[in-house]
Scaffold this motif. Structure first.
Motif, PDB file in Angstrom:
ATOM      1  N   TRP A 162      -1.669  93.993 -42.576  1.00 37.82           N
ATOM      2  CA  TRP A 162      -0.830  95.515 -42.277  1.00 37.82           C
ATOM      3  C   TRP A 162      -0.698  95.545 -40.851  1.00 37.82           C
ATOM      4  CZ3 TRP A 162       1.196  98.586 -45.945  1.00 37.82           C
ATOM      5  CH2 TRP A 162       0.703  98.441 -47.248  1.00 37.82           C
ATOM      6  N   LEU A 163       0.170  96.061 -40.356  1.00 38.37           N
ATOM      7  CA  LEU A 163       0.727  96.409 -38.937  1.00 38.37           C
ATOM      8  C   LEU A 163       1.198  97.724 -38.778  1.00 38.37           C
ATOM      9  CD1 LEU A 163       2.160  92.643 -38.234  1.00 38.37           C
ATOM     10  CD2 LEU A 163       0.032  93.394 -37.614  1.00 38.37           C
ATOM     11  N   ASN A 164       1.194  98.134 -37.572  1.00 42.69           N
ATOM     12  CA  ASN A 164       2.040  99.123 -37.027  1.00 42.69           C
ATOM     13  C   ASN A 164       3.144  98.622 -36.061  1.00 42.69           C
ATOM     14  OD1 ASN A 164      -0.663 100.534 -37.351  1.00 42.69           O
ATOM     15  ND2 ASN A 164       0.788 102.062 -37.485  1.00 42.69           N
ATOM     16  N   PHE A 165       4.197  98.698 -36.163  1.00 40.70           N
ATOM     17  CA  PHE A 165       5.334  98.158 -35.283  1.00 40.70           C
ATOM     18  C   PHE A 165       5.187  98.378 -33.930  1.00 40.70           C
ATOM     19  CE2 PHE A 165       9.344  96.891 -33.489  1.00 40.70           C
ATOM     20  CZ  PHE A 165       9.763  95.779 -33.964  1.00 40.70           C
ATOM     21  N   ARG A 166       5.361  97.421 -32.972  1.00 41.07           N
ATOM     22  CA  ARG A 166       5.131  97.544 -31.525  1.00 41.07           C
ATOM     23  C   ARG A 166       6.836  97.229 -31.121  1.00 41.07           C
ATOM     24  NH1 ARG A 166       0.326  96.900 -29.585  1.00 41.07           N
ATOM     25  NH2 ARG A 166       0.986  95.328 -27.884  1.00 41.07           N
ATOM     26  N   THR A 167       7.296  98.324 -30.417  1.00 42.97           N
ATOM     27  CA  THR A 167       8.619  98.096 -29.670  1.00 42.97           C
ATOM     28  C   THR A 167       8.326  97.772 -28.492  1.00 42.97           C
ATOM     29  OG1 THR A 167       9.597  99.912 -31.303  1.00 42.97           O
ATOM     30  CG2 THR A 167      10.805  99.200 -29.105  1.00 42.97           C
ATOM     31  N   LEU A 168       8.849  96.890 -27.938  1.00 41.07           N
ATOM     32  CA  LEU A 168       8.531  96.247 -26.507  1.00 41.07           C
ATOM     33  C   LEU A 168       9.871  96.279 -25.666  1.00 41.07           C
ATOM     34  CD1 LEU A 168       6.494  93.293 -25.751  1.00 41.07           C
ATOM     35  CD2 LEU A 168       8.825  93.115 -25.004  1.00 41.07           C
ATOM     36  N   THR A 169       9.616  96.618 -24.659  1.00 39.77           N
ATOM     37  CA  THR A 169      10.739  96.774 -23.586  1.00 39.77           C
ATOM     38  C   THR A 169      10.120  96.150 -22.300  1.00 39.77           C
ATOM     39  OG1 THR A 169      10.226  98.831 -22.676  1.00 39.77           O
ATOM     40  CG2 THR A 169      11.800  98.826 -24.665  1.00 39.77           C
ATOM     41  N   ASN A 170      11.063  95.905 -21.311  1.00 35.93           N
ATOM     42  CA  ASN A 170      10.685  95.250 -20.074  1.00 35.93           C
ATOM     43  C   ASN A 170      11.484  95.685 -19.022  1.00 35.93           C
ATOM     44  OD1 ASN A 170       8.312  92.993 -20.031  1.00 35.93           O
ATOM     45  ND2 ASN A 170       9.700  92.763 -21.903  1.00 35.93           N
ATOM     46  N   ARG A 171      10.885  96.072 -17.686  1.00 33.83           N
ATOM     47  CA  ARG A 171      12.003  96.671 -16.479  1.00 33.83           C
ATOM     48  C   ARG A 171      12.778  95.448 -16.211  1.00 33.83           C
ATOM     49  NH1 ARG A 171       8.070  98.122 -13.730  1.00 33.83           N
ATOM     50  NH2 ARG A 171       8.025  96.208 -12.443  1.00 33.83           N
ATOM     51  N   THR A 172      12.560  94.229 -16.103  1.00 29.56           N
ATOM     52  CA  THR A 172      13.279  93.291 -15.755  1.00 29.56           C
ATOM     53  C   THR A 172      12.840  91.914 -16.637  1.00 29.56           C
ATOM     54  OG1 THR A 172      13.912  91.642 -13.882  1.00 29.56           O
ATOM     55  CG2 THR A 172      11.601  92.383 -13.861  1.00 29.56           C
ATOM     56  N   TRP A 173      13.945  90.958 -16.564  1.00 27.69           N
ATOM     57  CA  TRP A 173      13.839  89.983 -17.583  1.00 27.69           C
ATOM     58  C   TRP A 173      13.505  88.552 -16.808  1.00 27.69           C
ATOM     59  CZ3 TRP A 173      18.040  91.108 -21.699  1.00 27.69           C
ATOM     60  CH2 TRP A 173      17.879  92.264 -22.296  1.00 27.69           C
ATOM     61  N   HIS A 174      13.455  88.482 -15.472  1.00 25.64           N
ATOM     62  CA  HIS A 174      13.368  87.504 -15.010  1.00 25.64           C
ATOM     63  C   HIS A 174      12.311  87.511 -13.666  1.00 25.64           C
ATOM     64  CE1 HIS A 174      16.210  88.271 -11.733  1.00 25.64           C
ATOM     65  NE2 HIS A 174      16.849  89.081 -12.606  1.00 25.64           N
ATOM     66  N   ARG A 175      11.676  86.220 -13.155  1.00 27.58           N
ATOM     67  CA  ARG A 175      10.803  86.333 -12.287  1.00 27.58           C
ATOM     68  C   ARG A 175      11.045  85.168 -11.820  1.00 27.58           C
ATOM     69  NH1 ARG A 175       5.883  84.336 -10.830  1.00 27.58           N
ATOM     70  NH2 ARG A 175       4.865  85.795  -9.228  1.00 27.58           N
ATOM     71  N   GLY A 176      11.741  84.834 -10.518  1.00 31.39           N
ATOM     72  CA  GLY A 176      11.790  83.211  -9.967  1.00 31.39           C
ATOM     73  C   GLY A 176      12.579  82.494 -10.901  1.00 31.39           C
ATOM     74  N   ASN A 177      11.922  81.353 -11.337  1.00 29.81           N
ATOM     75  CA  ASN A 177      12.739  80.681 -12.378  1.00 29.81           C
ATOM     76  C   ASN A 177      12.244  80.761 -13.557  1.00 29.81           C
ATOM     77  OD1 ASN A 177      10.349  79.449 -12.335  1.00 29.81           O
ATOM     78  ND2 ASN A 177      11.280  77.131 -12.324  1.00 29.81           N
ATOM     79  N   LEU A 178      11.859  81.877 -13.994  1.00 32.68           N
ATOM     80  CA  LEU A 178      11.228  82.191 -15.413  1.00 32.68           C
ATOM     81  C   LEU A 178      12.142  83.374 -15.902  1.00 32.68           C
ATOM     82  CD1 LEU A 178       8.934  81.907 -17.641  1.00 32.68           C
ATOM     83  CD2 LEU A 178       7.583  83.654 -16.387  1.00 32.68           C
ATOM     84  N   VAL A 179      12.373  82.921 -17.035  1.00 33.52           N
ATOM     85  CA  VAL A 179      13.227  84.190 -17.713  1.00 33.52           C
ATOM     86  C   VAL A 179      12.853  84.252 -19.310  1.00 33.52           C
ATOM     87  CG1 VAL A 179      15.155  82.494 -18.446  1.00 33.52           C
ATOM     88  CG2 VAL A 179      15.831  84.820 -18.264  1.00 33.52           C
ATOM     89  N   LEU A 180      13.028  85.646 -19.700  1.00 34.71           N
ATOM     90  CA  LEU A 180      12.415  86.105 -21.117  1.00 34.71           C
ATOM     91  C   LEU A 180      13.699  86.128 -21.939  1.00 34.71           C
ATOM     92  CD1 LEU A 180      10.177  89.328 -20.029  1.00 34.71           C
ATOM     93  CD2 LEU A 180       9.755  86.733 -20.056  1.00 34.71           C
ATOM     94  N   LEU A 181      13.360  85.409 -23.083  1.00 30.33           N
ATOM     95  CA  LEU A 181      14.541  85.553 -24.344  1.00 30.33           C
ATOM     96  C   LEU A 181      13.770  85.992 -25.602  1.00 30.33           C
ATOM     97  CD1 LEU A 181      17.316  83.938 -24.117  1.00 30.33           C
ATOM     98  CD2 LEU A 181      16.081  82.079 -25.032  1.00 30.33           C
ATOM     99  N   GLY A 182      14.665  86.628 -26.442  1.00 32.59           N
ATOM    100  CA  GLY A 182      14.310  87.229 -27.426  1.00 32.59           C
ATOM    101  C   GLY A 182      13.198  88.108 -27.514  1.00 32.59           C
ATOM    102  N   ASP A 183      12.299  88.024 -28.488  1.00 31.22           N
ATOM    103  CA  ASP A 183      11.194  89.043 -28.558  1.00 31.22           C
ATOM    104  C   ASP A 183      10.201  89.073 -27.493  1.00 31.22           C
ATOM    105  OD1 ASP A 183      12.107  89.565 -31.092  1.00 31.22           O
ATOM    106  OD2 ASP A 183      10.441  88.826 -32.234  1.00 31.22           O
ATOM    107  N   ALA A 184      10.295  88.132 -26.670  1.00 29.78           N
ATOM    108  CA  ALA A 184       9.506  88.158 -25.240  1.00 29.78           C
ATOM    109  C   ALA A 184      10.191  89.124 -24.395  1.00 29.78           C
ATOM    110  CB  ALA A 184       9.578  86.673 -24.658  1.00 29.78           C
ATOM    111  N   ALA A 185      11.227  89.288 -24.535  1.00 31.31           N
ATOM    112  CA  ALA A 185      12.184  90.243 -23.678  1.00 31.31           C
ATOM    113  C   ALA A 185      12.198  91.859 -24.383  1.00 31.31           C
ATOM    114  CB  ALA A 185      13.612  89.816 -23.254  1.00 31.31           C
ATOM    115  N   HIS A 186      12.349  91.806 -25.714  1.00 34.41           N
ATOM    116  CA  HIS A 186      12.542  93.029 -26.287  1.00 34.41           C
ATOM    117  C   HIS A 186      12.269  92.817 -27.748  1.00 34.41           C
ATOM    118  CE1 HIS A 186      16.195  90.911 -27.670  1.00 34.41           C
ATOM    119  NE2 HIS A 186      16.528  90.856 -26.441  1.00 34.41           N
ATOM    120  N   THR A 187      11.801  93.800 -28.577  1.00 35.65           N
ATOM    121  CA  THR A 187      11.755  94.107 -29.876  1.00 35.65           C
ATOM    122  C   THR A 187      12.388  95.311 -30.472  1.00 35.65           C
ATOM    123  OG1 THR A 187       9.751  95.233 -29.986  1.00 35.65           O
ATOM    124  CG2 THR A 187       9.557  92.957 -29.870  1.00 35.65           C
ATOM    125  N   THR A 188      12.872  95.075 -31.825  1.00 33.63           N
ATOM    126  CA  THR A 188      13.668  96.072 -32.492  1.00 33.63           C
ATOM    127  C   THR A 188      12.887  96.283 -33.886  1.00 33.63           C
ATOM    128  OG1 THR A 188      15.147  94.732 -33.226  1.00 33.63           O
ATOM    129  CG2 THR A 188      15.855  96.013 -31.139  1.00 33.63           C
TER     130      THR A 188
END
Length: 402
Positions: free
Chosen positions: A252-278
């Motif tokens: 059993w879980l409680n859903f966690r809605t995730l947001t990020n102020r920015t999605w990249h740092r240097g040459n690292l970029v966030l994609l999919g659930d690493a960047a956002h959840t719905t």
């Protein structure tokens, strides 16, 4: 470009496919910490618009996904033993096994020259120092993102209701909802087929109902037995199948809605659930992940500088994601306030369920909102008939059968 994708989910795999289709000379490796063929979850849902987008970007993988999918074009809603409704939609929905989808995307990526390394965990982008681009597609609990959480501005909002993601051998031919009242409050599930042998069944309830029914201290076997009893009318004797954690308790879980102020740092970029959840109640997680992949590939090949490309990807994609997250937030709140709607006549209740994305609905008395909704849809239908000389597009029909 030398690219390292961390995480072997749909976002990373589809990104690697599209990158190779645009330029086969890209050197791309996908790193997945788990063994091949192991994945969590049951079925993945998608809709007509996603199917069309997949065919537009990579017809070969789209055909394979379509051939392995099951389809539905209606919903069935059970409210206790009062009413069963059939709700017909113009849009088709599709379900596919998550494992099957990942297998199709992995095979397609390999055929284009992408290397996939299973059982290879990356915990620091320093391990990939020779990569021009590092794509963090390692999910909502992204290790790479968490290393720089302050930079990304990661925030998490925890939902109130508890839920559990289950499978069943009952194959549902429509997207099926069931709302059941117990001595401790309402509990509900939504079920959909994803193969010829299995369906997904997501069960949700308030924390008070969850504790009142004893799920907080029950092991998985006892939890599944109780849920099979509660939803016996729709399961027709079929079992529910769980995914136990290390101590044998139900997951059993409680859903966690995730947001990020920015999605990249240097040459690292966030994609999919690493960047956002719905929230899962709008069924958009996989579609958004695939969309992220397409946006990022476009930005990388239309911009001459990496930082400009990553900034463009974030800027152009964020608006779509924020709109989806807003809809998901309202959808989750509708279920958290189910008591506000559940005693309405069933056709009214489910019409407002369909309106759960509205930011206005929580602030208007439900019966008044329903009357306004009926008036507006009636006017729209009239305009449609007049504008098409009597021909209208697909209409929704709600039919009470009991």
């Amino acid at each position: 470009m030398k690219v390292a994708c961390v995480g072997g989910g749909p976002a990373s795999l589809y990104f690697s496919i599209l990158m190779k289709l645009v330029d086969p000379s890209h050197d791309i490796t996908v790193y997945e910490r788990n063994p091949a063929g192991s994945t969590y979850g049951w079925g993945v849902t998608y809709w007509d618009d996603v199917r069309n987008s997949l065919h537009g970007t990579d017809p070969e993988s789209a055909r394979a996904i379509g051939e392995s999918s099951v389809r539905w074009d209606g919903w069935v809603v059970h409210v206790q033993d009062r009413t069963t409704m059939t709700v017909e939609h113009g849009d088709e929905g599709f379900g596919i096994s998550r494992r099957e989808m990942l297998g199709i995307l992995a095979e397609r990526a390999r055929s284009l020259g992408v290397r996939i390394e299973f059982e290879r965990e990356i915990t620091d982008e320093g391990e990939l120092a020779d990569a021009d681009l590092v794509v963090a597609g390692d999910g909502a609990n992204s290790v790479l993102r968490e290393r720089h959480a302050d930079h990304f501005g990661t925030e998490v909002v925890v939902g109130r209701n508890t839920y559990v993601w289950l499978g069943t051998t009952k194959v549902f031919d429509s997207f099926t909802f069931s709302f059941v009242e117990t001595a401790h409050g309402w509990i509900w599930c939504y079920c959909y087929g994803f193969s010829k042998e299995h369906s997904t069944c997501v069960v949700e309830c308030s924390p008070e109902t969850w504790r009142g029914l004893g799920f907080h201290e029950a092991n998985e076997a006892d939890s599944l037995a109780l849920l099979e009893k509660i939803f016996a009318d729709i399961l027709d004797g079929h079992p529910l199948i769980g995914r136990a954690d290390a101590d044998g308790g139900a997951y059993w879980l409680n859903f966690r809605t995730l947001t990020n102020r920015t999605w990249h740092r240097g040459n690292l970029v966030l994609l999919g659930d690493a960047a956002h959840t719905t929230h899962y109640s709008i069924g958009a997680g996989t579609a958004l992940a695939l969309g992220d992949a397409a946006f990022l590939v476009t930005a990388l090949h239309e911009e001459t500088q990496l930082q400009s490309a990553l900034a463009r990807y974030e800027r152009e994609r964020r608006s779509d994601v924020l709109a989806a997250q807003k809809s998901a937030r309202h959808s989750a709140q509708w279920y958290e306030n189910l008591q506000r709607y559940i005693d309405l006549p069933s056709p009214q209740m489910f019409a407002l369920h369909d309106q759960r994305y509205s930011s206005l609905l929580p602030h208007v008395p439900p019966r008044l909102y329903y009357r306004i909704y009926r008036m507006v849809t009636g006017l729209q239908s009239l305009r449609g008939r007049l504008g098409s000389k009597g021909r209208t597009g697909p209409e929704r029909r709600i039919t009470r059968t009991r």
